[in-house]
Structures are given as C-alpha cells and as structure tokens.
Design an enzyme around this catalytic site. Sequence first.
Site, PDB file in Angstrom:
ATOM      1  N   GLU A  54       0.836  -1.313  -0.166  1.00 41.10           N
ATOM      2  CA  GLU A  54       0.133   0.063  -0.065  1.00 41.10           C
ATOM      3  C   GLU A  54       0.836   1.272  -0.167  1.00 41.10           C
ATOM      4  O   GLU A  54       0.561   2.225  -0.722  1.00 41.10           O
ATOM      5  CB  GLU A  54      -0.851  -0.095   1.325  1.00 41.10           C
ATOM      6  CG  GLU A  54      -1.840  -1.207   1.250  1.00 41.10           C
ATOM      7  CD  GLU A  54      -1.427  -2.265   2.034  1.00 41.10           C
ATOM      8  OE1 GLU A  54      -2.116  -2.764   2.730  1.00 41.10           O
ATOM      9  OE2 GLU A  54      -0.275  -2.399   2.128  1.00 41.10           O
ATOM     10  N   CYS A  85      -0.448   1.044   7.319  1.00 42.46           N
ATOM     11  CA  CYS A  85      -1.244   1.322   5.825  1.00 42.46           C
ATOM     12  C   CYS A  85      -2.559   1.813   5.943  1.00 42.46           C
ATOM     13  O   CYS A  85      -2.712   2.835   5.321  1.00 42.46           O
ATOM     14  CB  CYS A  85      -1.023  -0.010   4.999  1.00 42.46           C
ATOM     15  SG  CYS A  85       0.757  -0.671   4.702  1.00 42.46           S
TER      16      CYS A  85
END
Length: 149
Positions: A54, A85
């Site tokens: 991510e 994330c």
Amino acid sequence: MQDEFYMQRALALAREAAADGEVPVGCVITLGERIVGEGRNRRERQKNALCHAELEAIDQACRTLGGWRLWQCTLYVTLEPCPMCAGAIVNAHIPRVVCGARDPKNGACGSVVNLLRLPDNFRPEFQDGLLAEECAGEIRSFFARLRRK
C-alpha cells in the site's frame, strides 16, 4: 466488473511478491479507469519495514498525480491493511478501499481495530471480500511453502 479487473492486477502483484520471497500482498490505486499507482511487498528484499504494498502504491500515485491528496482515487489491496497502511490511506484522503482477504491478526480496517473510523477524521468507504478466496489462498500457500522448508 471493473473492481474485479483491478483486484486481479493486485493479485498479479501479490504473486510477484511471493515469487520474490515476500508475503504476497499487492496493491493498485486507480483514478477513474487509469492505474496511477501499484505496489507489492518488498520488506525482505529492501530490508525495510516501510516497504508494504500500500505504501509503495500510495507513493507512486502521489508522484504520478503530483500531490498527496488522492481524494478521487480507489485503492485495491489483496489483504486488509495493517495499522501503518490504514493510517497512510486516511492521511492520503483515499475515499474508497477495496480489499480481498481480511487479516484477523493485524487488520486495521475492522478485523482487529478500525482506523478508518476514527472520530473527527477522514473516513474512507471500505469494501471487503472481493476475490477473497483467491487472495487468502495466496497467503495460505505462501506460508505453507515456508513451513515445508
């Protein structure tokens, strides 16, 4: 279905990660029908705790679009984001997150905690379960191979 197309691309990135000895997580960020960021886990190869799929995709999307606010984008990821994330998703103002498999050990979008629902903060829409069995299967297969070694 467009969501499935982008999740298939994220799965391809997850498989690349697995082939490289990384936990198989892949991520794609789109703006409309255009992919503006992609990422896959690279923590082992880069020897860096920040090299999550991510974060790599968010970084690439910010560079592609020339700014840190990804307020018109959708993020597709094969495994529920971790706290780090999830925080990056909130801070990048990504309005929609589509996830494959849940992460009952470290998931920060509802499985363990839900950082996407902090009070008085940006709150992305979260959808899980897209190609969940395929996404979870990649993780299961990866760890089964590790255990056999």
